[in-house]
Motif scaffolding. Structure first.
Motif, PDB file in Angstrom:
ATOM      1  N   THR A  12       0.908  -1.309   0.026  1.00 45.24           N
ATOM      2  CA  THR A  12       0.108  -0.026   0.107  1.00 45.24           C
ATOM      3  C   THR A  12       0.779   1.374  -0.359  1.00 45.24           C
ATOM      4  OG1 THR A  12       0.125  -0.479   2.195  1.00 45.24           O
ATOM      5  CG2 THR A  12      -2.211  -1.096   1.163  1.00 45.24           C
ATOM      6  N   GLY A  13       0.160   2.450  -0.455  1.00 51.76           N
ATOM      7  CA  GLY A  13       1.170   3.211  -0.324  1.00 51.76           C
ATOM      8  C   GLY A  13       1.556   3.664  -1.721  1.00 51.76           C
ATOM      9  N   ARG A  14       2.489   5.163  -1.538  1.00 50.53           N
ATOM     10  CA  ARG A  14       3.389   5.103  -2.138  1.00 50.53           C
ATOM     11  C   ARG A  14       4.985   5.065  -1.778  1.00 50.53           C
ATOM     12  NH1 ARG A  14       3.108  11.269  -5.217  1.00 50.53           N
ATOM     13  NH2 ARG A  14       5.379  11.284  -6.723  1.00 50.53           N
ATOM     14  N   ALA A  15       6.190   4.454  -2.904  1.00 44.89           N
ATOM     15  CA  ALA A  15       7.297   4.031  -2.734  1.00 44.89           C
ATOM     16  C   ALA A  15       7.599   5.209  -2.346  1.00 44.89           C
ATOM     17  CB  ALA A  15       7.763   3.215  -3.520  1.00 44.89           C
ATOM     18  N   THR A  16       8.387   5.008  -1.355  1.00 42.84           N
ATOM     19  CA  THR A  16       9.721   6.032  -1.367  1.00 42.84           C
ATOM     20  C   THR A  16      11.204   5.597  -1.143  1.00 42.84           C
ATOM     21  OG1 THR A  16       9.965   4.958   1.067  1.00 42.84           O
ATOM     22  CG2 THR A  16       8.315   6.705   1.419  1.00 42.84           C
ATOM     23  N   LEU A  17      11.901   6.510  -0.957  1.00 45.09           N
ATOM     24  CA  LEU A  17      13.287   6.375  -1.711  1.00 45.09           C
ATOM     25  C   LEU A  17      14.123   5.078  -0.441  1.00 45.09           C
ATOM     26  CD1 LEU A  17      14.660   9.674  -1.253  1.00 45.09           C
ATOM     27  CD2 LEU A  17      14.759   8.106  -3.257  1.00 45.09           C
ATOM     28  N   SER A  18      13.621   4.656   1.297  1.00 39.68           N
ATOM     29  CA  SER A  18      14.104   4.012   1.770  1.00 39.68           C
ATOM     30  C   SER A  18      13.337   2.784   0.904  1.00 39.68           C
ATOM     31  CB  SER A  18      12.992   4.417   3.212  1.00 39.68           C
ATOM     32  OG  SER A  18      13.636   5.040   3.426  1.00 39.68           O
ATOM     33  N   ASP A  19      12.093   2.516   0.740  1.00 36.41           N
ATOM     34  CA  ASP A  19      11.811   1.572  -0.115  1.00 36.41           C
ATOM     35  C   ASP A  19      12.439   1.168  -1.255  1.00 36.41           C
ATOM     36  OD1 ASP A  19       9.797   1.715   1.501  1.00 36.41           O
ATOM     37  OD2 ASP A  19       8.728   2.541   0.438  1.00 36.41           O
ATOM     38  N   VAL A  20      12.650   2.210  -1.838  1.00 36.35           N
ATOM     39  CA  VAL A  20      14.131   0.978  -3.331  1.00 36.35           C
ATOM     40  C   VAL A  20      15.115   1.084  -2.631  1.00 36.35           C
ATOM     41  CG1 VAL A  20      14.987   2.080  -5.080  1.00 36.35           C
ATOM     42  CG2 VAL A  20      12.837   3.446  -4.865  1.00 36.35           C
ATOM     43  N   ALA A  21      15.785   1.489  -1.827  1.00 39.97           N
ATOM     44  CA  ALA A  21      17.079   1.140  -1.322  1.00 39.97           C
ATOM     45  C   ALA A  21      16.671  -0.055  -0.511  1.00 39.97           C
ATOM     46  CB  ALA A  21      17.286   1.768  -0.067  1.00 39.97           C
ATOM     47  N   ARG A  22      15.827  -0.017   0.270  1.00 37.88           N
ATOM     48  CA  ARG A  22      15.636  -1.724   0.475  1.00 37.88           C
ATOM     49  C   ARG A  22      15.517  -2.749  -0.392  1.00 37.88           C
ATOM     50  NH1 ARG A  22      11.906  -0.372   4.213  1.00 37.88           N
ATOM     51  NH2 ARG A  22      10.591  -0.583   2.996  1.00 37.88           N
ATOM     52  N   GLU A  23      14.319  -2.636  -1.953  1.00 37.40           N
ATOM     53  CA  GLU A  23      14.157  -3.349  -2.162  1.00 37.40           C
ATOM     54  C   GLU A  23      15.739  -3.682  -3.459  1.00 37.40           C
ATOM     55  OE1 GLU A  23      11.821  -5.609  -5.464  1.00 37.40           O
ATOM     56  OE2 GLU A  23      11.561  -5.209  -3.084  1.00 37.40           O
ATOM     57  N   ASP A  25      18.945  -3.367  -2.126  1.00 37.12           N
ATOM     58  CA  ASP A  25      19.651  -3.722  -1.072  1.00 37.12           C
ATOM     59  C   ASP A  25      21.204  -3.042  -1.021  1.00 37.12           C
ATOM     60  OD1 ASP A  25      20.430  -5.857   0.910  1.00 37.12           O
ATOM     61  OD2 ASP A  25      21.522  -7.158  -0.746  1.00 37.12           O
ATOM     62  N   VAL A  26      20.892  -1.565  -0.943  1.00 34.18           N
ATOM     63  CA  VAL A  26      21.601  -0.785  -1.642  1.00 34.18           C
ATOM     64  C   VAL A  26      21.611   0.737  -0.399  1.00 34.18           C
ATOM     65  CG1 VAL A  26      22.333  -1.400  -4.085  1.00 34.18           C
ATOM     66  CG2 VAL A  26      20.839   0.980  -2.798  1.00 34.18           C
ATOM     67  N   SER A  27      22.698   1.695   0.129  1.00 36.10           N
ATOM     68  CA  SER A  27      22.198   3.026   1.175  1.00 36.10           C
ATOM     69  C   SER A  27      21.737   3.427   0.478  1.00 36.10           C
ATOM     70  CB  SER A  27      23.344   2.913   1.871  1.00 36.10           C
ATOM     71  OG  SER A  27      24.026   3.960   0.438  1.00 36.10           O
ATOM     72  N   LEU A  28      20.921   4.168   1.330  1.00 41.62           N
ATOM     73  CA  LEU A  28      19.907   5.861   0.820  1.00 41.62           C
ATOM     74  C   LEU A  28      20.642   7.003  -0.202  1.00 41.62           C
ATOM     75  CD1 LEU A  28      17.211   6.093   1.164  1.00 41.62           C
ATOM     76  CD2 LEU A  28      17.465   7.265   2.746  1.00 41.62           C
ATOM     77  N   ALA A  29      22.338   6.807   0.524  1.00 45.63           N
ATOM     78  CA  ALA A  29      22.909   7.680   0.040  1.00 45.63           C
ATOM     79  C   ALA A  29      23.145   7.005  -1.349  1.00 45.63           C
ATOM     80  CB  ALA A  29      24.360   7.491   0.064  1.00 45.63           C
ATOM     81  N   THR A  30      23.559   5.413  -1.892  1.00 46.44           N
ATOM     82  CA  THR A  30      23.835   5.666  -3.052  1.00 46.44           C
ATOM     83  C   THR A  30      22.497   5.781  -3.685  1.00 46.44           C
ATOM     84  OG1 THR A  30      24.809   3.832  -2.582  1.00 46.44           O
ATOM     85  CG2 THR A  30      24.130   3.084  -4.872  1.00 46.44           C
ATOM     86  N   VAL A  31      20.952   5.946  -3.714  1.00 46.71           N
ATOM     87  CA  VAL A  31      19.478   5.469  -4.001  1.00 46.71           C
ATOM     88  C   VAL A  31      19.907   6.559  -4.816  1.00 46.71           C
ATOM     89  CG1 VAL A  31      17.102   5.686  -3.810  1.00 46.71           C
ATOM     90  CG2 VAL A  31      18.293   3.410  -3.393  1.00 46.71           C
ATOM     91  N   ALA A  52      14.775  -2.029  -9.329  1.00 51.86           N
ATOM     92  CA  ALA A  52      13.737  -1.690  -7.608  1.00 51.86           C
ATOM     93  C   ALA A  52      13.412  -0.359  -8.357  1.00 51.86           C
ATOM     94  CB  ALA A  52      14.692  -0.962  -7.159  1.00 51.86           C
ATOM     95  N   VAL A  53      13.522   0.794  -8.635  1.00 52.84           N
ATOM     96  CA  VAL A  53      12.451   1.891  -9.152  1.00 52.84           C
ATOM     97  C   VAL A  53      11.267   1.390 -10.585  1.00 52.84           C
ATOM     98  CG1 VAL A  53      12.557   3.503 -10.491  1.00 52.84           C
ATOM     99  CG2 VAL A  53      14.009   4.146  -8.930  1.00 52.84           C
ATOM    100  N   PRO A  60       9.236  10.390  -7.575  1.00 54.92           N
ATOM    101  CA  PRO A  60       9.212  11.061  -6.492  1.00 54.92           C
ATOM    102  C   PRO A  60       7.690  11.464  -5.654  1.00 54.92           C
ATOM    103  CG  PRO A  60      10.762  11.629  -8.854  1.00 54.92           C
ATOM    104  CD  PRO A  60       9.659  10.473  -8.909  1.00 54.92           C
ATOM    105  N   ASP A  61       7.947  12.448  -4.684  1.00 58.02           N
ATOM    106  CA  ASP A  61       7.353  12.903  -3.895  1.00 58.02           C
ATOM    107  C   ASP A  61       7.582  14.117  -4.483  1.00 58.02           C
ATOM    108  OD1 ASP A  61       5.517  13.997  -2.825  1.00 58.02           O
ATOM    109  OD2 ASP A  61       5.524  12.933  -0.720  1.00 58.02           O
ATOM    110  N   PRO A  62       6.965  15.082  -5.296  1.00 61.16           N
ATOM    111  CA  PRO A  62       7.807  17.160  -5.422  1.00 61.16           C
ATOM    112  C   PRO A  62       7.176  17.297  -4.018  1.00 61.16           C
ATOM    113  CG  PRO A  62       5.651  15.978  -7.264  1.00 61.16           C
ATOM    114  CD  PRO A  62       5.499  15.170  -6.102  1.00 61.16           C
TER     115      PRO A  62
END
Length: 352
Positions: A12-23, A25-31, A52-53, A60-62
């Protein structure tokens, strides 16, 4: 339980940068580095983030992007100086967009320069360094101007060309009408309003160094030569978008060409041409077509001095330029249909 290599889709909900990083398997900074196309990221990590994206349909959430910016996005508009009513309409639209800019954390400044002088224009473009994040420039298509735009872009400042393009530069976007199509439209209007008349047609431009004026002139000549061989198009006359100069030039044109049956004003300066036609007693007898629905053009349509006006919506152009200015920060997709500037044709019968 899923294995350690399996990823569950977001429920549910809108995917976030954290979701992309988890999917991925890299750091948030790398995303963040991948999405902003920064260097120093391994090719394998880039591929993981991109996949993952796509899997998560990440957008992106404007609103979040705006809140994350420490400072407002600075936009500088560089517009022509002089008494050009259409340019004044653009300035009014910039002022009228202040509420939208405040909501989107954008600040804007407007600067003026003589766009017909390439050296002066190039210097003014370069002077925007350090003053803005995006420059919106109504520019001359000249090597010096192209080089100045490219230098701004190389220093991280996005450039959007407005009304008149510099297509070989590194500018981000062009906001304006299809000017070849606009010129062809003018040719069809002059030809059809002229009926079966034979004679000469005058063309007054601001400058053929302005790409929009050169392209309109090209489109106009194409239609006239192919479809109206009884009408001979005279060489374009440059009036620098100055009504006083346009009045002088159009007076000389009428005196030198008594068989003139049509007149196409490619840029500004229409009030000067209108004054000449009225003073000569030939208003309404010469098919006069020009650009931009200014108050003066509206009056000329109503009294029959102008046969038709080809218009581009100043408000749409400014709003589009502002949306495009912040799109690279918020990573919002650019919708071509939304940003396409229409060619409007006005007669006295359909004035808004």
């Amino acid at each position: 339980m899923p294995s350690s290599t399996q990823r569950l889709p977001l429920q549910t909900g809108r995917a976030t940068l954290s979701d992309v990083a988890r999917e991925a398997d890299v750091s948030l900074a790398t995303v963040d580095r991948v999405l902003n196309k920064r260097t120093g990221v391994h090719a394998r990590s880039i591929a993981q983030v991109q996949q993952a994206v796509e899997r998560l349909n990440y957008r992106p959430d404007p609103a979040a992007a705006r809140l994350a910016r420490p400072h407002p996005h600075r936009v500088s508009f560089l517009l022509p100086s002089g008494n050009n009513t259409f340019i004044e309409m653009l300035r009014e639209q910039i002022t009228g967009s202040s509420g939208w800019m405040e909501d989107h954390r954008v600040s804007a400044q407007t600067h003026q320069v003589d766009v017909f002088e390439p050296q002066r224009l190039a210097r003014r473009i370069l002077a925007l360094r350090g003053q803005c994040d995006t420059a919106v420039v109504m520019a001359l298509d000249h090597p010096l101007v192209q080089a100045a735009i490219d230098k701004l872009v190389a220093q991280g400042i996005a450039v959007i060309t407005l009304v008149s393009d510099v297509p070989k530069s590194q500018r981000q976007h062009f906001v304006g009408i299809d000017n070849v199509a606009a010129g062809r439209t003018a040719g069809t209007l002059v030809g059809r309003f002229s009926g079966n008349a034979k004679g000469e047609v005058g063309v007054i431009v601001g400058s053929l160094s302005l790409r929009d004026h050169a392209e309109r002139s090209l489109g106009f000549s194409q239609v006239m030569a192919a479809e109206y061989p009884g009408l001979r198009v005279l060489p374009p006359i440059e009036g620098k978008d100055d009504p006083k100069l346009a009045r002088q030039l159009s007076a000389r044109l009428l005196a030198a060409h008594p068989k003139l049956v049509g007149l196409y004003s490619v840029g500004a300066g229409n009030p000067g041409i209108s004054a000449t036609l009225k003073a000569s007693g030939r208003a309404g007898k010469i098919v006069f077509v020009g650009h931009e629905l200014t108050p003066a053009a509206r009056a000329d349509l109503l009294d029959g001095t102008m046969a038709a006006v080809i218009n581009q919506d100043a408000g749409h152009e400014i709003r589009s330029a502002l949306r495009l200015a912040i799109s690279r920060l918020t990573r919002e997709p650019v919708h071509a249909d939304q940003e396409r500037i229409r060619i409007d044709i006005y007669l006295k019968d359909n004035l808004p």
